[in-house]
Design a protein around this motif. Structure first.
Motif, mmCIF file in Angstrom:
data_model
loop_
_atom_site.group_PDB
_atom_site.id
_atom_site.type_symbol
_atom_site.label_atom_id
_atom_site.label_comp_id
_atom_site.label_asym_id
_atom_site.label_seq_id
_atom_site.Cartn_x
_atom_site.Cartn_y
_atom_site.Cartn_z
ATOM 1 N N ILE A 283 0.804 -1.103 -0.003
ATOM 2 C CA ILE A 283 -0.143 -0.005 0.032
ATOM 3 C C ILE A 283 1.023 1.138 -0.013
ATOM 4 O O ILE A 283 1.645 1.351 0.805
ATOM 5 N N PHE A 284 0.639 2.146 -0.845
ATOM 6 C CA PHE A 284 1.290 3.425 -0.862
ATOM 7 C C PHE A 284 0.414 4.450 -0.250
ATOM 8 O O PHE A 284 -0.779 4.661 -0.486
ATOM 9 N N GLY A 285 0.819 5.261 0.760
ATOM 10 C CA GLY A 285 0.009 6.329 1.076
ATOM 11 C C GLY A 285 0.757 7.276 2.313
ATOM 12 O O GLY A 285 1.847 7.265 2.473
ATOM 13 N N TYR A 286 -0.315 7.947 2.963
ATOM 14 C CA TYR A 286 0.270 8.873 3.820
ATOM 15 C C TYR A 286 -1.100 9.290 4.699
ATOM 16 O O TYR A 286 -2.195 9.550 4.311
ATOM 17 N N PRO A 287 -0.880 9.066 6.033
ATOM 18 C CA PRO A 287 -1.927 9.110 6.956
ATOM 19 C C PRO A 287 -2.325 10.439 7.463
ATOM 20 O O PRO A 287 -1.632 11.475 6.931
ATOM 21 N N GLY A 288 -3.623 10.416 8.004
ATOM 22 C CA GLY A 288 -4.121 12.010 8.565
ATOM 23 C C GLY A 288 -5.432 11.524 9.283
ATOM 24 O O GLY A 288 -5.777 10.397 9.591
ATOM 25 N N GLY A 289 -5.905 12.542 9.813
ATOM 26 C CA GLY A 289 -6.968 12.546 10.792
ATOM 27 C C GLY A 289 -8.008 11.523 10.440
ATOM 28 O O GLY A 289 -8.189 10.544 11.146
ATOM 29 N N THR A 290 -8.890 11.705 9.371
ATOM 30 C CA THR A 290 -10.000 10.885 9.194
ATOM 31 C C THR A 290 -9.837 9.292 8.575
ATOM 32 O O THR A 290 -10.486 8.619 8.777
ATOM 33 N N ILE A 291 -8.447 9.119 8.325
ATOM 34 C CA ILE A 291 -8.177 7.511 7.785
ATOM 35 C C ILE A 291 -7.441 7.086 9.167
ATOM 36 O O ILE A 291 -6.825 5.944 9.001
ATOM 37 N N GLU B 113 1.175 12.795 -1.082
ATOM 38 C CA GLU B 113 0.043 12.176 -1.450
ATOM 39 C C GLU B 113 0.360 11.792 -3.217
ATOM 40 O O GLU B 113 -0.127 10.776 -3.630
ATOM 41 N N GLN B 114 0.871 12.992 -3.865
ATOM 42 C CA GLN B 114 0.890 12.719 -5.204
ATOM 43 C C GLN B 114 1.989 11.697 -5.440
ATOM 44 O O GLN B 114 2.159 10.827 -6.313
ATOM 45 N N GLY B 115 3.111 11.751 -4.742
ATOM 46 C CA GLY B 115 3.852 10.677 -4.616
ATOM 47 C C GLY B 115 3.587 9.301 -4.499
ATOM 48 O O GLY B 115 3.862 8.167 -4.985
ATOM 49 N N ASN C 226 -5.019 16.003 -3.102
ATOM 50 C CA ASN C 226 -3.540 15.553 -3.618
ATOM 51 C C ASN C 226 -3.378 14.494 -4.705
ATOM 52 O O ASN C 226 -2.184 14.357 -5.313
ATOM 53 N N LEU C 227 -4.508 13.649 -4.575
ATOM 54 C CA LEU C 227 -4.488 12.413 -5.359
ATOM 55 C C LEU C 227 -5.075 12.698 -6.700
ATOM 56 O O LEU C 227 -4.706 11.692 -7.641
ATOM 57 N N VAL C 228 -5.568 13.745 -7.102
ATOM 58 C CA VAL C 228 -6.388 13.858 -8.193
ATOM 59 C C VAL C 228 -5.308 13.859 -9.371
ATOM 60 O O VAL C 228 -6.145 13.311 -10.405
ATOM 61 N N THR C 229 -4.369 14.383 -9.501
ATOM 62 C CA THR C 229 -3.511 14.280 -10.738
ATOM 63 C C THR C 229 -3.151 12.919 -11.124
ATOM 64 O O THR C 229 -3.342 12.337 -12.182
ATOM 65 N N GLY C 230 -2.799 12.097 -10.041
ATOM 66 C CA GLY C 230 -2.763 10.681 -10.483
ATOM 67 C C GLY C 230 -3.762 10.008 -10.891
ATOM 68 O O GLY C 230 -3.446 9.071 -11.399
ATOM 69 N N ILE C 231 -4.861 10.370 -10.253
ATOM 70 C CA ILE C 231 -6.103 9.654 -10.529
ATOM 71 C C ILE C 231 -6.263 9.853 -12.197
ATOM 72 O O ILE C 231 -6.719 8.917 -12.903
#
Length: 578
Positions: free
Chosen positions: A23-31, A53-55, A83-88
């Motif tokens: 899994i590639f990711g970056y944590p934060g409050g809601t997750i 997140e783009q990375g 921040n994921l939108v470009t990759g999507i």
């Protein structure tokens, strides 16, 4: 009574049972509840913490493109998700299978502009294959199974799961996980019309000048062997799109190069000479077709694609076959007659020799001592010294076009680049994902000084995981591709393209990576040897002449056979007669 677990635990178990390893990711409050459950599964389900997140999403793309598996990316709500939108968008255009899991505020405050709330499903609806906001923990196993099936079947693409925080902590009865194999309303593998296959085979067998155009769909379907067999059996030249380049080894006698704006001369000219074109697994992008009303005027086009919406979208085919590429090739291969097309193959050979003399030899010739180098000479030397199964990753711009033109690809799934969206900053994280996916294959990344700096923070990810990635910065202190267009079409008015760059060697040192500056050709050979034989990541910052440009080139709106050999000279189509 069934086992009671939280939604977060159910999701993690579902990923494990689906066969996810990274899994590639970056944590934060809601997750955060999901990450808390991940803590207990970290030995089986490895999470790669990127620096942005783009990375993360570009790394998931690189992993998916190198392996054929579905990439998984996780981020929190609000800015983490956006921040994921470009990759999507990148994954959607390049048919890359992803499952994107984004945190969301609790269902009790949805629609109230709560802290870090974004309507992520609506934001991504135009650029994703499917999206679903989970409202109950008990939905999760079925939603995850459906997401993976949709992402990596039919024409692959990104799938979005919007995951409210309360769903992650809600208790549910765990009844196990069952992979999805079928959705009633979704035709993932259309049946072949054998009558159309018969017509296509007849057209190809009777053609004097047939041409196969192979796209990314060949790689997605795993039809590389069938493509090579069909080409050899019928003596049919094969040209590829950017993403289709490694669908056939460049050592294969029928591989005639890349089509399109910076493609090879022979296939571009041949496109407008061919009498039958068998186009399989490509969407006739504008960079491939250029001027539609002047495209392949003599050819009967047979278009094979698994995505029915792409058939007839750019060009009007004579025959359409809605099918998976491998299914289509397996059906047509026995019907292709064994024959020789000597005159047609010689036509390609003469144009290949012309390009070798006029383009490759000049671009690959060594620069003088103390002089900045040409991109092609650097790429060609790295390619010559690289292993046969190396994976080529590129960023976007001149570095991309020069790399794919001069790096010899011999194995399937060997080229990873951003095609449809043309995303600068794609290179470093995509190389990271490719290396995690294929740890035993060498990964070589070419990028420009501009694209490198868009995601250079991901050197921290390389450092943390001690990855062995070879990075070549083709550094001309410009945004090179924009500069080329400014010189050719905007009277040399270099508006906001010159760049003042940092000391890349010192930057690499800050991340604990080996690096060196290469100022001229006399230093290049030994520097490449040191890079390729190093047992760790290595960065070469190579001094590139800012005047160096990528040719041949087809100007936007010109016919595909009107080819610029340099800034002023256009190919004379009379040099080769059929």
């Amino acid at each position: 009574m069934e086992e009671q677990i939280t939604g977060g635990e159910a999701l993690i178990r579902s990923l494990e049972l689906e066969g996810v390893d990274y899994i590639f990711g970056y944590p934060g409050g809601t997750i955060m509840p999901l990450y808390d459950r991940l803590y207990d599964h970290r030995e089986n389900l490895r999470h790669i913490l990127t620096r942005h997140e783009q990375g993360a999403i570009h790394a998931a793309e690189g992993y998916a493109r190198a392996t054929g598996k579905t990439g998984v990316v996780v981020a929190t709500s609000g800015p983490g998700a956006t921040n994921l939108v470009t990759g999507i968008a990148d994954a959607r255009m390049d048919s890359t299978p992803l499952v994107v899991i984004a945190g969301q505020v609790g269902t009790n405050v949805l629609g109230n502009d709560a802290f870090q709330e974004t309507d992520f499903i609506d934001v991504t609806n135009p650029i994703s294959k499917w999206g679903y906001q989970v409202r109950s923990a008990r939905e999760l196993p079925d939603v995850i199974a459906r997401a993976f099936f949709i992402a990596n079947s039919g024409r692959p693409g990104p799938v979005i799961i919007d995951l409210p925080r309360n769903v992650q902590v809600e208790l549910m009865e765990w009844k196990g996980y069952k992979k999805c194999r079928f959705i009633r309303t979704y035709e993932n593998r259309p049946p072949i019309d054998l009558d159309q296959i018969d017509i296509a085979a007849k057209l190809l067998n009777e053609a004097e000048r047939p041409l196969i155009l192979a796209g990314h769909g060949l790689t997605i379907s795993g039809a590389e062997r069938e493509l090579g067999e069909m080409a050899l059996k019928g003596d049919i030249p094969v040209a590829t799109t950017l993403h289709g380049l490694s669908a056939l080894s460049m050592d294969h006698p029928m591989h005639k190069g890349m089509i399109g704006m910076h493609g090879n001369i022979a296939p571009n000219v041949a496109t407008n000479k061919a009498d039958v074109i068998f186009a399989i697994g490509l969407r006739f992008d504008d960079r491939v077709v250029s001027k539609t009303d002047k495209y392949a005027p003599q050819a009967k086009i047979i278009h094979v694609d698994i995505d029915a919406s792409e058939i007839g979208r750019q060009v009007n085919p004579h025959l359409t076959i809605h099918a998976d590429a491998k299914d289509a090739l397996l059906a047509i291969l026995p019907k292709i007659k064994t024959q020789k097309r000597t005159e047609w193959i010689e036509f390609f050979t003469k144009l290949e020799q012309f390009e070798s003399e006029r383009i490759y030899r000049q671009q690959r010739s060594k620069s003088g001592k103390g002089k900045a180098m040409k991109m092609a000479e650097v790429v060609a030397l790295v390619s010559e010294k690289s292993e046969a199964d190396s994976i080529l990753v590129t960023d976007v711009g001149q570095n991309q076009m020069s790399s794919v033109r001069n790096f010899k690809l011999r194995s399937p799934r060997s080229v990873i680049t951003s095609g449809g969206l043309g995303t600068m900053g794609y290179g470093i994280p995509a190389a990271i994902g490719a290396k995690f996916g294929c740890p035993n294959r060498p990964v070589c990344l070419f990028c420009g000084d501009g694209g490198f700096q868009m995601t250079e923070q991901e050197l921290g990810t390389i450092m943390e995981h001690n990855l062995n990635i070879k990075i070549v910065i083709l550094n001309n202190n410009y945004l090179g591709n924009v500069r080329q267009w400014q010189k050719m079409f905007y009277q040399g008015r270099f508006s906001q393209t010159p760049m003042m760059n940092p000391d890349f060697k010192m930057l690499a040192k800050a991340y604990g990576l080996r690096a060196e500056d290469v100022s001229d050709s006399d230093e290049l050979n030994d520097a490449i040897e040191r890079m390729l034989t190093s047992d760790s990541s290595y960065i070469l910052n190579v001094n590139i002449d800012p005047e160096d440009m990528v040719f041949p080139m087809i100007c936007p709106g010109d016919p595909i056979d009107r080819i610029l050999l340099n800034e002023t000279e256009t190919l004379d189509l009379n040099i080769v007669e059929l």
